[in-house]
Scaffold this active site. Structure first.
Site, PDB file in Angstrom:
ATOM      1  CE  LYS A 115      -4.114  -1.932   1.850  1.00 50.57           C
ATOM      2  NZ  LYS A 115      -4.855  -1.831   2.855  1.00 50.57           N
ATOM      3  CE  LYS A 197      -8.478 -10.262  -2.637  1.00 51.69           C
ATOM      4  NZ  LYS A 197      -8.381 -10.490  -1.398  1.00 51.69           N
ATOM      5  CE  LYS A 200     -13.597  -3.351  -2.033  1.00 54.17           C
ATOM      6  NZ  LYS A 200     -14.040  -3.865  -0.955  1.00 54.17           N
TER       7      LYS A 200
END
Ligand code: TRP
Length: 334
Positions: A115, A197, A200
């Site tokens: 991140k 994966k 969204k």
């Protein structure tokens, strides 16, 4: 809820819309867990603040996530479904546990490293201490079991380490939780790149099926799913990751095994198979979407559930927090 059941805790971040991956990998399984456990499910809105949010959209998304939980069948009468930020004990315990967590162990978290790379311009302290807030969520409720995706494994490990460290110093304060990765670990991959994966936040519009996508959109996205150049519906994740992912999805919504699916589509092309997957998924999501619309059209039911469950969560959390305060030597609350 009876006292003899173990406690289960889980939740999702309140950002964006949920995908078919969130549903098949988590939500759909959560719905049945109350048979075995006393369940708490949070809308993890404090965690979402580690990334900059638009306040108006964020508030809407958090409420929509709650409605989606309920629409997916998570019954707020038998599960404690609530908002993390409505229970101030989460933030309070997180501060205390920050003081029992080392910079070194937080620096090793792969999710932090990922991140920090993705949000180079906003590597804030919250991103760094994210796992401590997550540990607080879990430990406040004395959860024994935490269903999570495999990507959260490291966060569960640090939660256990923090709990054990605290218990060693102060006696048995926290239940040390076990992760629960599910039976088949239905991991749904991106339709555009089956090595990733389904997410969204994917820029590619066709990569993810959203739970609120309409039937035509779902079928169109499955039609465009990336597959391979031979034309055999056969399960082989190594050489046929795209088709294998579609088979996982189809099997998961129809309860058919790989062998049954292979037989069903023997001699048929990928077009027929993709259409069948799209239709099966659309059929599965139709009742969820209807319930979702109903819940949003009349919010009184949801509002009432939130209020009641916030209160219930607050009671359970406060009990643990008081104990922790006492153990570390904070003065009594008046
Ligand atoms: N970090 C989790 C995720 O992104 C969400 C989460 C926050 C969570 N607190 C939790 C999951 C506590 C389980 C238990 O998926």
């Amino acid at each position: 809820m009876s006292d003899d059941k173990q406690i289960l805790y889980s939740g999702m971040q309140a950002t964006g819309s949920l995908t078919l991956g969130n549903y098949l990998g988590a939500l759909k399984n959560w719905v049945k867990m109350h048979e075995e456990y006393d369940c708490y499910y949070g809308v993890m809105d404090l965690h979402s603040l580690t990334v900059r949010q638009d306040p108006v959209k964020f508030r809407q998304n958090a409420k929509k996530l709650y409605a989606l939980y309920v629409a997916a069948g998570l019954d707020p009468e038998i599960n404690c479904v609530y908002f993390q930020s409505h229970v101030s004990a989460h933030a309070e315990l997180a501060w205390i546990l920050d003081c029992f967590t080392y910079m070194g162990e937080l620096s090793r978290m792969t999710q932090f490293k990922d991140k920090a790379q993705k949000h180079e311009d906003n590597v804030n302290a919250g991103l760094f201490t994210y796992p401590v807030l997550m540990a607080s969520d879990i430990l406040l409720y004395q959860a024994a079991v935490v269903p999570v995706g495999i990507d959260q494994k490291q966060h569960l490990e640090i939660t256990r380490d923090i709990a054990e460290r605290f218990n060693n110093l102060y006696g048995d304060v926290f239940t040390v939780p076990e992760p629960y990765f599910g039976e088949n670990g239905a991991k749904v991959m991106s339709l555009a790149d089956p090595s990733k994966k389904m997410s969204k936040s994917d820029e590619n519009q066709n990569a993810a099926i959203l739970l609120i996508d309409d039937r035509d959109t779902i079928i169109r996205k499955f039609k465009r799913a990336v597959t391979d150049s031979d034309a055999e519906v056969r399960y082989d994740p190594d050489t046929k990751p795209g088709i294998s992912n579609l088979m996982e999805i189809y099997g998961s919504v129809t309860d058919k095994s790989s062998e049954e699916i292979e037989k069903e589509f023997q001699g048929k092309g990928y077009g027929d198979f993709k259409l069948a997957v799209g239709e099966a998924v659309a059929d599965e999501l139709t009742p969820l979407q209807q319930k979702y619309e109903e819940l949003l059209a009349d919010k009184t039911y949801i509002e009432e559930c939130i209020k009641r469950n916030d209160e219930k969560a607050r009671r359970a959390a406060t009990k643990t927090l008081r104990k922790v305060r006492r153990k570390v030597g904070l003065t009594d609350l008046s």
